[in-house]
Design an enzyme around this catalytic site. Sequence first.
Site, mmCIF file in Angstrom:
data_model
loop_
_atom_site.group_PDB
_atom_site.id
_atom_site.type_symbol
_atom_site.label_atom_id
_atom_site.label_comp_id
_atom_site.label_asym_id
_atom_site.label_seq_id
_atom_site.Cartn_x
_atom_site.Cartn_y
_atom_site.Cartn_z
ATOM 1 N N TRP A 8 0.826 -1.225 0.000
ATOM 2 C CA TRP A 8 0.000 0.000 0.000
ATOM 3 C C TRP A 8 0.853 1.265 0.000
ATOM 4 O O TRP A 8 0.313 2.362 -0.106
ATOM 5 C CB TRP A 8 -0.913 0.011 1.218
ATOM 6 C CG TRP A 8 -2.042 -0.984 1.180
ATOM 7 C CD1 TRP A 8 -2.369 -1.832 0.164
ATOM 8 C CD2 TRP A 8 -3.000 -1.217 2.223
ATOM 9 N NE1 TRP A 8 -3.473 -2.574 0.510
ATOM 10 C CE2 TRP A 8 -3.884 -2.219 1.755
ATOM 11 C CE3 TRP A 8 -3.206 -0.674 3.504
ATOM 12 C CZ2 TRP A 8 -4.955 -2.690 2.537
ATOM 13 C CZ3 TRP A 8 -4.260 -1.144 4.266
ATOM 14 C CH2 TRP A 8 -5.124 -2.140 3.793
ATOM 15 N N HIS A 92 13.083 -2.237 -0.991
ATOM 16 C CA HIS A 92 12.270 -1.703 -2.094
ATOM 17 C C HIS A 92 13.032 -0.563 -2.765
ATOM 18 O O HIS A 92 13.732 0.204 -2.095
ATOM 19 C CB HIS A 92 10.927 -1.206 -1.558
ATOM 20 C CG HIS A 92 9.958 -0.890 -2.651
ATOM 21 N ND1 HIS A 92 10.022 0.275 -3.364
ATOM 22 C CD2 HIS A 92 8.934 -1.607 -3.180
ATOM 23 C CE1 HIS A 92 9.063 0.263 -4.288
ATOM 24 N NE2 HIS A 92 8.396 -0.859 -4.195
ATOM 25 N N GLU A 161 11.738 -6.450 -9.263
ATOM 26 C CA GLU A 161 10.978 -5.246 -9.584
ATOM 27 C C GLU A 161 11.834 -4.304 -10.426
ATOM 28 O O GLU A 161 12.556 -3.454 -9.863
ATOM 29 C CB GLU A 161 10.537 -4.537 -8.305
ATOM 30 C CG GLU A 161 9.586 -5.337 -7.448
ATOM 31 C CD GLU A 161 8.648 -4.422 -6.672
ATOM 32 O OE1 GLU A 161 7.430 -4.586 -6.816
ATOM 33 O OE2 GLU A 161 9.124 -3.546 -5.943
ATOM 34 N N GLY A 167 5.182 1.686 -11.016
ATOM 35 C CA GLY A 167 4.336 2.871 -11.045
ATOM 36 C C GLY A 167 4.291 3.569 -12.385
ATOM 37 O O GLY A 167 3.820 4.711 -12.477
ATOM 38 N N GLY A 222 1.696 -2.732 -6.246
ATOM 39 C CA GLY A 222 1.525 -1.413 -5.643
ATOM 40 C C GLY A 222 0.167 -0.838 -5.985
ATOM 41 O O GLY A 222 -0.860 -1.223 -5.439
ATOM 42 N N GLY A 223 0.142 0.078 -6.941
ATOM 43 C CA GLY A 223 -1.059 0.852 -7.266
ATOM 44 C C GLY A 223 -2.327 0.030 -7.403
ATOM 45 O O GLY A 223 -3.376 0.391 -6.829
HETATM 46 P P1 PGA Z 1 3.290 -0.722 -8.844
HETATM 47 O O1 PGA Z 1 4.316 -0.847 -7.620
HETATM 48 O O2 PGA Z 1 2.481 -2.001 -8.868
HETATM 49 O O3 PGA Z 1 2.454 0.484 -8.514
HETATM 50 O O4 PGA Z 1 4.106 -0.550 -10.073
HETATM 51 C C1 PGA Z 1 4.961 -2.078 -7.328
HETATM 52 C C2 PGA Z 1 5.884 -1.881 -6.158
HETATM 53 O O5 PGA Z 1 6.514 -0.829 -6.055
HETATM 54 O O6 PGA Z 1 6.006 -2.787 -5.307
#
Ligand code: PGA
Length: 237
Positions: A8, A92, A161, A167, A222-223
């Site tokens: 989140w 992260h 990632e 994002g 994330g989003g």
């Molecule tokens: P995202 O973020 O799904 O918004 O691209 C993933 C993350 O940073 O863990």
Amino acid sequence: MKLFVANWKMHKTHAEAQAYAAELGARIGNGIAGRELVLAPAFTALEEARDARGRWSLACQNVAAELAGPFTGEVSAAMAADAGCRYAIVGHSERRRYFGEDAAMLARKLACCRAAGLTPIYCLGETADERDAGLTEATLVRQAETLAKDPVDRPLVVAYEPIWAIGTGRAATPADAETARVQLAGVLSARRQLRILYGGSVTPENAAALLSGSAVDGFLIGGASLIAAGFEAIARA
Ligand code: PGA
């Protein structure tokens, strides 16, 4: 069991976390077969995000690099475990980039997680420049070296990632995710309980293709995880 982690980030008040947990619980009923779900709220919303029925577990998004002591503003791994976390996101790219977390600090965070019984979700991934320069694998290998002292017989989650995919709405292709997964599985072949996730612009629309076109063990989201229906749709993909 595929693993789906909702990161989140810096979102959701008590009331919002409570509403999300209630909606997610209503949507998944007794849980989703073959899927392990994890919510990673801010520390302040851990209690509200908890599921009394255990259909999902909790992760924290960060832990201190020290066990305890005069570190104003920090939260220790033991405190996170005590607050109900099973997992901790470590390394992260936003932590590396905005808070200067380097390999030495991340190695200490991993050790703190182990001391507290938290399973790390260790994040790594290349920048767009590194990718363009053909340095993706070298970057992953270098970032995986931070795990050198982490005990190989303990459960570990690694999240690939790519920074250009976080994002941005531009997810890696299933082939890219699979290439990175194979590289990481090779580097970490001594690990006995390893799961490798993909993260970066995962959505309900691309989740099925990523899961069928690669052998990743799940996603760090994330989003698209900020809405319970979106997280559920991805977990059912
Ligand atoms: P995202 O973020 O799904 O918004 O691209 C993933 C993350 O940073 O863990």
